[in-house]
Design a protein around this motif. Structure first.
Motif, PDB file in Angstrom:
ATOM      1  N   ASN A  71       0.983  -1.240  -0.034  1.00  0.00           N
ATOM      2  CA  ASN A  71       0.104   0.047   0.049  1.00  0.00           C
ATOM      3  C   ASN A  71       0.881   1.243   0.045  1.00  0.00           C
ATOM      4  OD1 ASN A  71      -2.099  -1.782   0.197  1.00  0.00           O
ATOM      5  ND2 ASN A  71      -2.300  -1.429   2.308  1.00  0.00           N
ATOM      6  N   TRP A  73       3.041   4.389  -1.340  1.00  0.00           N
ATOM      7  CA  TRP A  73       3.326   5.306  -2.483  1.00  0.00           C
ATOM      8  C   TRP A  73       4.874   5.550  -2.609  1.00  0.00           C
ATOM      9  CZ3 TRP A  73       0.082   8.584  -5.552  1.00  0.00           C
ATOM     10  CH2 TRP A  73      -1.372   8.019  -5.581  1.00  0.00           C
ATOM     11  N   SER A  89       5.620  -2.123  -8.288  1.00  0.00           N
ATOM     12  CA  SER A  89       4.025  -2.146  -8.498  1.00  0.00           C
ATOM     13  C   SER A  89       3.490  -3.387  -8.115  1.00  0.00           C
ATOM     14  CB  SER A  89       3.825  -1.493  -9.907  1.00  0.00           C
ATOM     15  OG  SER A  89       3.992  -2.620 -10.924  1.00  0.00           O
ATOM     16  N   GLU A  94      -2.396  -3.264  -5.551  1.00  0.00           N
ATOM     17  CA  GLU A  94      -3.252  -2.189  -6.434  1.00  0.00           C
ATOM     18  C   GLU A  94      -3.740  -1.070  -5.339  1.00  0.00           C
ATOM     19  OE1 GLU A  94      -6.387  -3.614  -8.994  1.00  0.00           O
ATOM     20  OE2 GLU A  94      -6.243  -5.496  -7.860  1.00  0.00           O
ATOM     21  N   LYS A  95      -3.540  -1.009  -4.137  1.00  0.00           N
ATOM     22  CA  LYS A  95      -3.720   0.388  -3.342  1.00  0.00           C
ATOM     23  C   LYS A  95      -2.771   1.143  -3.114  1.00  0.00           C
ATOM     24  CE  LYS A  95      -7.527  -1.798  -0.694  1.00  0.00           C
ATOM     25  NZ  LYS A  95      -7.769  -2.584   0.778  1.00  0.00           N
ATOM     26  N   HIS A  97       0.875   2.805  -4.976  1.00  0.00           N
ATOM     27  CA  HIS A  97       1.136   3.445  -6.302  1.00  0.00           C
ATOM     28  C   HIS A  97       2.757   3.647  -6.477  1.00  0.00           C
ATOM     29  CE1 HIS A  97       1.145   6.441  -9.417  1.00  0.00           C
ATOM     30  NE2 HIS A  97       0.093   6.269  -9.865  1.00  0.00           N
ATOM     31  N   PHE A 124      -4.232  -6.557 -11.941  1.00  0.00           N
ATOM     32  CA  PHE A 124      -4.794  -5.557 -11.516  1.00  0.00           C
ATOM     33  C   PHE A 124      -5.908  -4.913 -12.515  1.00  0.00           C
ATOM     34  CE2 PHE A 124      -0.524  -4.195  -9.221  1.00  0.00           C
ATOM     35  CZ  PHE A 124      -0.654  -5.086  -8.614  1.00  0.00           C
ATOM     36  N   SER A 127      -3.980   0.286 -13.680  1.00  0.00           N
ATOM     37  CA  SER A 127      -2.596   0.452 -13.728  1.00  0.00           C
ATOM     38  C   SER A 127      -2.161   1.322 -12.314  1.00  0.00           C
ATOM     39  CB  SER A 127      -1.803   1.237 -15.100  1.00  0.00           C
ATOM     40  OG  SER A 127      -0.438   1.120 -14.536  1.00  0.00           O
ATOM     41  N   ASN A 128      -1.231   0.960 -11.511  1.00  0.00           N
ATOM     42  CA  ASN A 128      -0.831   1.672 -10.576  1.00  0.00           C
ATOM     43  C   ASN A 128       0.462   2.250 -10.578  1.00  0.00           C
ATOM     44  OD1 ASN A 128       0.710  -0.705 -10.290  1.00  0.00           O
ATOM     45  ND2 ASN A 128       0.457  -0.970  -8.066  1.00  0.00           N
TER      46      ASN A 128
END
Length: 375
Positions: A71, A73, A89, A94-95, A97, A124, A127-128
């Protein structure tokens, strides 16, 4: 001869990475392809999912994949064709980025070409990953806001920028409190003479712009980071007679450091900590840096700085932290930290791990204490 102007260096680097180098096999030294530790299984698996064209254009000098990424970033400075971004990634999920930023348009285009490929490969919904064309010392111009990332990574790129302080300053600005800059780069044993600093191929190969290793701690302190934590180090070999002549007595090492942006409100004295275990890929043992390895359930005595980092960063939930003297619940043994010399010199660490490699016997799994394994 005056040192080349910043804009000229930037242009030369773009040419080197955009046109001269087509694949990692074109490099003239091993500065950009070394990895100092066995690669954990979950990362090896993630690397195998990266598209072949992206993987072929990889020029990093270490593995810039820290622990506990779910999770998060993450911002990758100098993301190139996106290999590390696509590995990260998968690990943030998915949560989370991942943003990759690079100044070479051709590299960004290769990275963007495979956004859908990787999204489908990972299953996914969206896209993240985002790729941005921009400069790592000018993150504001690229639209990156204050305190917007948990982690900033960089793989053998900061040395390519003339103004290192500006890069570190920008990384500090965009990190949240408790965030971390986890990066590998090239360092020198001496202050570099002009002949090396103005040599185009040595700049492109990550050597001409390398910092003297002691300079990193000075810059980190000036900006407000906690002192650098040395993670791994590897001596660099030059596979080119002409470049060896230019370099002379100067030695180079590729090293990974962690720099934390921590508030000063952490513990002010030595503490005992217990690693709770369970971080993906490091369930039983967390090798935090060259000086601290935490085994699940084992009491380790740490200095106030290490305690403050663990308490104020994303690792806070993974540790029980108590002042020395308080009783800690434990099932394992006790590993008190003797007041040993903490290793901060990457050349010393690289030499120690080299001598261990030459002495060690492979274990049953075929690996051995800190041997290089290609992924």
């Amino acid at each position: 001869v005056a040192a080349p102007h910043d804009a000229e260096i930037r242009k030369d680097v773009q040419t080197y990475y955009g046109q001269v180098l087509k694949k990692s096999a074109d490099l003239k030294t091993n500065a950009c392809v070394t990895t100092a530790r066995p690669v954990p299984k979950h990362i090896r698996k993630a690397l195998q999912n990266v598209h072949e064209e992206v993987a072929l254009r990889y020029y990093g000098c270490g593995l810039v994949i820290p622990e506990h990424l779910e999770n998060c970033w993450i911002l990758d400075l100098g993301s190139g064709a996106g290999r590390d971004c696509y590995v990260l990634s998968q690990l943030v999920g998915e949560k989370g980025h991942v943003t990759g930023l690079d100044m070479t348009k051709g590299q960004v285009e290769v990275a963007e070409k495979y956004l859908d490929y990787h999204m489908e490969k990972y299953g996914f919904q969206a896209s993240n990953v985002t790729f941005i064309h921009g400069y790592i010392e000018k993150l504001g111009e690229a639209g990156i806001k204050n305190e917007s990332y948990d982690i900033v990574v960089s793989n053998c790129v900061i040395n390519l920028v003339p103004d290192k302080q500006q890069v570190l300053q920008e990384a500090y600005r965009v990190l949240k409190h408790g965030g971390e800059l986890y990066f590998s780069d090239v360092y020198t044993s001496l202050e570099l003479p002009e002949e090396i600093r103005t040599h185009k191929v040595l700049w492109g190969e990550c050597l001409g712009g390398a910092l003297h290793w002691k300079e990193l701690a000075i810059l980190a302190q000036k900006i407000g980071f906690c002192p650098p934590r040395l993670v791994t180090a590897n001596l660099i070999t030059i596979q080119n007679k002409e470049l060896e002549r230019v370099i002379g007595d100067c030695r180079f090492v590729s090293a990974t450091f962690r720099l934390f942006k921590c508030s000063k409100t952490g513990p002010t004295k030595r503490c005992q900590v217990i690693y709770n275990g369970g971080i993906t890929g490091h369930e039983k043992e967390l090798m935090f840096d060259a000086n601290f390895t935490f085994k699940e359930g084992e009491i380790v005595e740490v200095d106030e700085e290490t305690a403050a980092i663990l308490k104020n960063s994303r690792f806070a939930q993974d540790f029980l932290i108590r002042p020395i003297g308080e009783k800690l619940p434990t099932s394992g043994g006790c590993s008190a930290l003797e007041l040993k010399d903490v290793i901060t010199d990457p050349f010393k660490l690289a030499e120690e791990s080299d001598s261990m490699k030459s002495r060690c016997v492979p274990d049953a799994a075929g690996g051995c204490c800190g041997t290089k394994k290609s992924c």
